[in-house]
Design a protein around this motif. Structure first.
Motif, short mmCIF file in Angstrom:
data_model
loop_
_atom_site.label_atom_id
_atom_site.label_comp_id
_atom_site.label_asym_id
_atom_site.label_seq_id
_atom_site.Cartn_x
_atom_site.Cartn_y
_atom_site.Cartn_z
N ARG A 98 15.85 -77.28 -67.49
CA ARG A 98 16.55 -77.82 -68.67
C ARG A 98 16.08 -77.05 -69.92
NH1 ARG A 98 14.90 -83.34 -68.97
NH2 ARG A 98 15.28 -83.37 -66.75
N ARG A 99 14.76 -76.78 -70.00
CA ARG A 99 14.21 -76.14 -71.20
C ARG A 99 14.57 -74.66 -71.29
NH1 ARG A 99 7.82 -75.57 -71.42
NH2 ARG A 99 8.40 -73.96 -69.92
N ASP A 100 14.38 -73.92 -70.17
CA ASP A 100 14.48 -72.45 -70.23
C ASP A 100 15.71 -71.90 -69.51
OD1 ASP A 100 12.01 -72.67 -71.42
OD2 ASP A 100 10.90 -72.21 -69.59
N ASN B 254 -1.11 -88.39 -66.43
CA ASN B 254 0.07 -88.47 -65.59
C ASN B 254 1.32 -88.36 -66.46
OD1 ASN B 254 2.23 -89.36 -64.11
ND2 ASN B 254 1.29 -91.28 -63.47
N ASN B 255 2.16 -87.36 -66.18
CA ASN B 255 3.40 -87.20 -66.95
C ASN B 255 4.62 -87.33 -66.04
OD1 ASN B 255 5.19 -86.74 -69.02
ND2 ASN B 255 4.96 -84.51 -69.00
N SER B 256 4.61 -88.37 -65.22
CA SER B 256 5.79 -88.55 -64.36
C SER B 256 6.74 -89.60 -64.93
CB SER B 256 5.35 -88.95 -62.94
OG SER B 256 4.59 -90.13 -63.01
N GLY B 257 6.38 -90.14 -66.10
CA GLY B 257 7.25 -91.15 -66.71
C GLY B 257 7.98 -90.61 -67.93
N SER B 258 8.24 -91.50 -68.88
CA SER B 258 9.00 -91.11 -70.08
C SER B 258 8.07 -90.43 -71.08
CB SER B 258 9.59 -92.36 -70.72
OG SER B 258 8.51 -93.16 -71.19
N LEU B 259 8.66 -89.85 -72.12
CA LEU B 259 7.85 -89.21 -73.16
C LEU B 259 6.99 -90.24 -73.89
CD1 LEU B 259 10.13 -86.44 -74.72
CD2 LEU B 259 7.85 -86.14 -73.73
N SER B 260 7.52 -91.47 -74.06
CA SER B 260 6.69 -92.45 -74.77
C SER B 260 5.51 -92.90 -73.90
CB SER B 260 7.53 -93.64 -75.27
OG SER B 260 8.20 -94.22 -74.20
N GLU B 261 5.72 -92.90 -72.58
CA GLU B 261 4.59 -93.20 -71.69
C GLU B 261 3.54 -92.08 -71.76
OE1 GLU B 261 6.28 -95.88 -68.03
OE2 GLU B 261 7.19 -93.91 -68.32
N LEU B 262 4.04 -90.85 -71.91
CA LEU B 262 3.11 -89.72 -72.02
C LEU B 262 2.27 -89.87 -73.29
CD1 LEU B 262 2.06 -86.94 -71.07
CD2 LEU B 262 3.85 -85.88 -72.45
N ILE B 263 2.92 -90.21 -74.38
CA ILE B 263 2.19 -90.35 -75.64
C ILE B 263 1.12 -91.45 -75.52
CG2 ILE B 263 2.47 -91.17 -78.04
CD1 ILE B 263 4.99 -89.39 -78.11
N GLY C 298 -2.26 -77.16 -66.60
CA GLY C 298 -1.21 -77.83 -65.83
C GLY C 298 -0.17 -76.78 -65.48
N GLY C 299 0.63 -77.05 -64.49
CA GLY C 299 1.66 -76.10 -64.09
C GLY C 299 2.73 -75.96 -65.15
N ILE C 300 3.59 -74.98 -64.97
CA ILE C 300 4.70 -74.79 -65.90
C ILE C 300 5.56 -76.07 -65.93
CG2 ILE C 300 6.08 -73.66 -64.05
CD1 ILE C 300 7.41 -72.04 -66.34
N GLY C 301 5.89 -76.50 -67.15
CA GLY C 301 6.74 -77.68 -67.29
C GLY C 301 6.05 -79.01 -67.05
N SER C 302 4.74 -78.97 -66.84
CA SER C 302 4.04 -80.24 -66.56
C SER C 302 3.92 -81.09 -67.82
CB SER C 302 2.65 -79.96 -65.98
OG SER C 302 1.92 -79.16 -66.89
N GLY C 303 3.93 -80.44 -68.99
CA GLY C 303 3.84 -81.19 -70.25
C GLY C 303 2.69 -80.77 -71.16
N LYS C 304 2.14 -79.57 -70.93
CA LYS C 304 1.00 -79.11 -71.76
C LYS C 304 1.35 -79.09 -73.25
CE LYS C 304 0.82 -75.27 -69.52
NZ LYS C 304 1.82 -75.58 -68.50
N SER C 305 2.52 -78.52 -73.58
CA SER C 305 2.89 -78.43 -75.00
C SER C 305 3.09 -79.81 -75.59
CB SER C 305 4.17 -77.62 -75.18
OG SER C 305 4.06 -76.42 -74.52
N SER C 306 3.70 -80.70 -74.82
CA SER C 306 3.93 -82.07 -75.32
C SER C 306 2.60 -82.77 -75.58
CB SER C 306 4.77 -82.86 -74.32
OG SER C 306 5.88 -82.10 -73.90
N VAL C 307 1.65 -82.58 -74.67
CA VAL C 307 0.33 -83.19 -74.84
C VAL C 307 -0.38 -82.58 -76.05
CG1 VAL C 307 -1.98 -83.41 -73.80
CG2 VAL C 307 0.06 -83.83 -72.41
#
Ligand code: ADP
Length: 200
Positions: A142-144, A173-182, A8-17
């Motif tokens: 926001r992160r970096d 799809n990570n266009s929503g909240s973190l709980s939606e991502l989980i 995924g692109g930078i900031g897409s959410g790879k680390s969170s996933v």
């Protein structure tokens, strides 16, 4: 064992996933971490890099000067290719080695530049984490704390969203909240467990 390449692109959410998958007990092997380990002081790869790029890429303490190396390969495709020739086979061998040691229904290889560098030989499927570009930018800033120019430069070096999606077997799809991502990761996880079972 089923092997999934996560990209995924930078900031897409790879680390969170990956963090969620790790919590679910799935082994996660990160290509960026391996890449850093391969060039530690005294390593064969670092010696090859020094031969290729000169002692200016080595810092006083013997470690690799990444910023300098980045500058040297920026916009010089043949130099970038030389660096990849030094690093990629080693990263691949190490990932292969680590995969062999695992006993799990499936494993994740996190390869941020998978599609840019064609490092997907080890994976059965490609999983893309996706969100709109403006969200990617906002999250990374926001992160970096990167500015617009730095962000643009990074995005320009990555494949665009449509290309990435066209290469995906699975998309989170990570266009929503973190709980939606989980919730989305948990759903994908169940689907991989099922797939691993029927492939046994
Ligand atoms: P990557 O590893 O692909 O660069 P990260 O997982 O580090 O992306 O996510 C980038 C930043 O955005 C991190 O600070 C992360 O906590 C945050 N983030 C990721 N997904 C979400 C989301 N759905 N909602 C809010 N913040 C998010």
């Amino acid at each position: 064992m089923l092997v999934i390449a996560l990209t995924g692109g930078i900031g897409s959410g790879k680390s969170s996933v990956s963090q969620r998958l790790d919590e679910l007990g799935i082994p996660v092997i990160d290509a960026d971490i391996i890449a850093r380990e391969q060039v530690l002081p005294g390593s064969a790869a670092l010696r090859e890099i020094e031969t290729e790029f000169g002692s200016r890429v080595i810092q006083q303490d013997g470690s690799l000067d990444r910023a300098q190396l980045r500058t040297l390969i920026f916009n010089v495709p043949e130099k970038r290719q030389r660096l990849e020739q030094i690093l990629h086979p080693r990263i691949r061998r190490e990932m292969e080695h680590r995969l062999k040691l695992l006993d799990a229904p499936y494993a994740i290889l996190v390869i941020p530049l998978l599609l840019e560098t064609g490092q997907n030989e080890l994976a059965d499927r490609v999983l893309v984490v996706d969100c709109p570009e403006d969200q990617q930018i906002a999250r990374v800033q926001r992160r970096d704390g990167l500015n617009d120019a730095q962000m643009k430069q990074i995005l320009a070096a990555q494949v665009d969203r449509a290309t990435r999606l066209s290469r995906a077997d699975d998309v989170i799809n990570n266009s929503g909240s973190l709980s939606e991502l989980i919730a989305a990761v948990d759903k994908q996880h169940r689907s991989y467990l099922h797939l691993a079972k029927i492939n046994q």
